[in-house]
Design a protein around this motif. Structure first.
Motif, mmCIF file in Angstrom:
data_model
loop_
_atom_site.group_PDB
_atom_site.id
_atom_site.type_symbol
_atom_site.label_atom_id
_atom_site.label_comp_id
_atom_site.label_asym_id
_atom_site.label_seq_id
_atom_site.Cartn_x
_atom_site.Cartn_y
_atom_site.Cartn_z
ATOM 1 N N PRO A 170 0.832 -1.215 0.000
ATOM 2 C CA PRO A 170 0.000 0.000 0.000
ATOM 3 C C PRO A 170 0.864 1.262 0.000
ATOM 4 N N VAL A 171 0.466 2.222 -0.813
ATOM 5 C CA VAL A 171 1.220 3.463 -0.974
ATOM 6 C C VAL A 171 0.258 4.642 -0.826
ATOM 7 N N PRO A 172 0.607 5.644 -0.027
ATOM 8 C CA PRO A 172 -0.286 6.807 0.090
ATOM 9 C C PRO A 172 -0.301 7.623 -1.181
ATOM 10 N N ILE A 173 -1.378 8.355 -1.385
ATOM 11 C CA ILE A 173 -1.456 9.282 -2.506
ATOM 12 C C ILE A 173 -0.400 10.362 -2.305
ATOM 13 N N GLY A 174 0.316 10.726 -3.362
ATOM 14 C CA GLY A 174 1.406 11.686 -3.231
ATOM 15 C C GLY A 174 0.948 13.044 -2.733
ATOM 16 N N ALA A 175 -0.172 13.537 -3.239
ATOM 17 C CA ALA A 175 -0.724 14.802 -2.758
ATOM 18 C C ALA A 175 -1.366 14.580 -1.391
#
Length: 393
Positions: A170-175
């Motif tokens: 899982p990766v957070p949204i960059g913004a």
């Protein structure tokens, strides 16, 4: 602009912005961009957000960094120590004359200062009081996490959206969606409450949980689990329900290709010069293409990697939804953003002007605008005190 210098749909509306960092300040800025008089109330040390985002090497003042410049424009700043009797008295005087108050402290902080919604609303029944907290305010429902602090990343994680981004991990949204979208939702709630107050004469408490807002955007998670008891996992840069619908590699970067329905698929096949695919039963329907996603996506990427983003754009020419993946350089140079006034040059104290985003909501009769830079710490303290006749003169 009116004869008294006010402008925008919220001209004449006074907002007290007691918030710090991003979620609250951005919410208040959205109102300021449309003409509200936003008074940023800062402690003597200033908003913590003033130092986030870095400074130019040539900046001689360091009044504030990039983040502060982007979410505090169009505001005035006053310094008040809310732990002092004088600071509280001044805040009460300001609140008596305000339409809206915004804060994003932990639950209970304003109550302990003697500045709770209940105290302020007795003095000013029309006041709309908005609070942005990680897990909401107990007035609307006490979360077991109500006393925990939260940043953007926590909101994204516990709101559920991180569970479906990324490829395997899982990766957070960059913004900073965990801050920004709650800011937008709070501004929406404030305007609803303001409309009601103008009709009934009564303000209300607007309670926004950062985690709740992110969860409200996780439509796939709710639908998949409630209908089929499925827990969606990270889907990478492709869509598991629509095919083809995803990010593909080009010769000089990446592009978004969206051609999931028959008419769009037909156009994509034409561009790839693969009319033979239109007669292939494996790709004949939306369901068939979804079942054969891996093969379709491999064929598309084999094609897109042979061409630059510009070449692909020229070939497709708007025949189906397509777009290059823009980076910061593209945002600063692409003609779309110039045509839409989405690149605004604004003064930066102690340094050269900086570029900030324009106002995205375009109103034909009462347009918003970027009228002035973010304020220095306490820059307008004396002027605001004079307006309240609290300057001793």
């Amino acid at each position: 602009m009116t004869s008294d210098g006010t402008w925008g749909a919220l001209a004449g509306v006074r907002v007290l912005d007691l918030s710090q960092a991003l979620s609250g300040p951005l919410c208040a800025q959205l109102l300021a961009d449309h003409g509200a008089d936003v008074i940023k109330v800062e402690p003597p040390s200033g908003d913590m957000g003033r130092q986030i985002g870095g400074h130019r090497d040539t900046d001689t003042e360091h009044a504030f960094g990039a983040l502060f410049a982007n979410c505090n424009r169009n505001k005035r700043s006053i310094v008040l120590d809310l732990k002092s009797d004088q600071g509280k008295a001044t805040l009460l005087a300001l609140a008596d004359r305000a339409d809206i108050l915004i804060e994003n402290f932990r639950a209970g902080v304003m109550d302990r200062l003697g500045l709770s919604y209940e105290v302020l609303s007795v003095r000013n029944p029309r006041l709309v009081y908005a609070a942005i907290r990680g897990f909401g305010d107990p007035r609307s429902g006490k979360s077991p996490y109500v006393d925990r602090p939260a940043f953007d990343l926590v909101a994204q994680a516990m709101g559920g959206i991180v569970s479906t981004t990324g490829a395997e991990t899982p990766v957070p949204i960059g913004a900073p969606w965990g801050d920004s979208v709650p800011a937008i939702m709070t501004a929406y709630g404030i305007v609803l409450a303001l409309l009601t107050a103008r009709t009934t004469g009564k303000g209300q408490f607007v309670d926004v949980s950062m985690v709740d807002v992110i969860a409200s955007l996780c439509h796939e998670q709710y639908q998949a689990y409630s209908i089929k008891n499925i827990v969606p996992t990270p889907q990478g840069s492709r869509n598991r329900h629509l095919v083809p619908f995803g990010i593909f590699k080009a010769a000089d970067g990446w592009v978004a290709v969206c051609a999931p329905h028959r008419a769009q698929w037909t156009e994509l096949c034409r561009v790839m010069q693969r009319s033979d695919l239109l007669d292939d039963v494996r790709f004949a329907t939306d369901d068939a293409r979804r079942a054969n996603a891996v093969e379709i996506e491999a064929m598309i990427e084999a094609f897109t990697t042979l061409h630059t983003r510009k070449q692909l754009d020229n070939m497709i020419d708007g025949s189906f939804p397509f777009g290059p993946v823009f980076d910061a350089h593209d945002l600063m140079t692409d003609p779309h953003f110039a045509a839409r006034d989405m690149r605004i040059s604004i003064e930066q104290p102690g340094a050269e002007p900086v570029i900030v985003p324009g106002v995205p909501v375009k109103l034909s009769q009462t347009p918003g605008r970027v009228a002035r830079r973010a304020p220095r710490l306490g820059e307008h303290t004396q002027a605001i005190l004079a307006e309240l006749r609290l300057d001793g003169k």
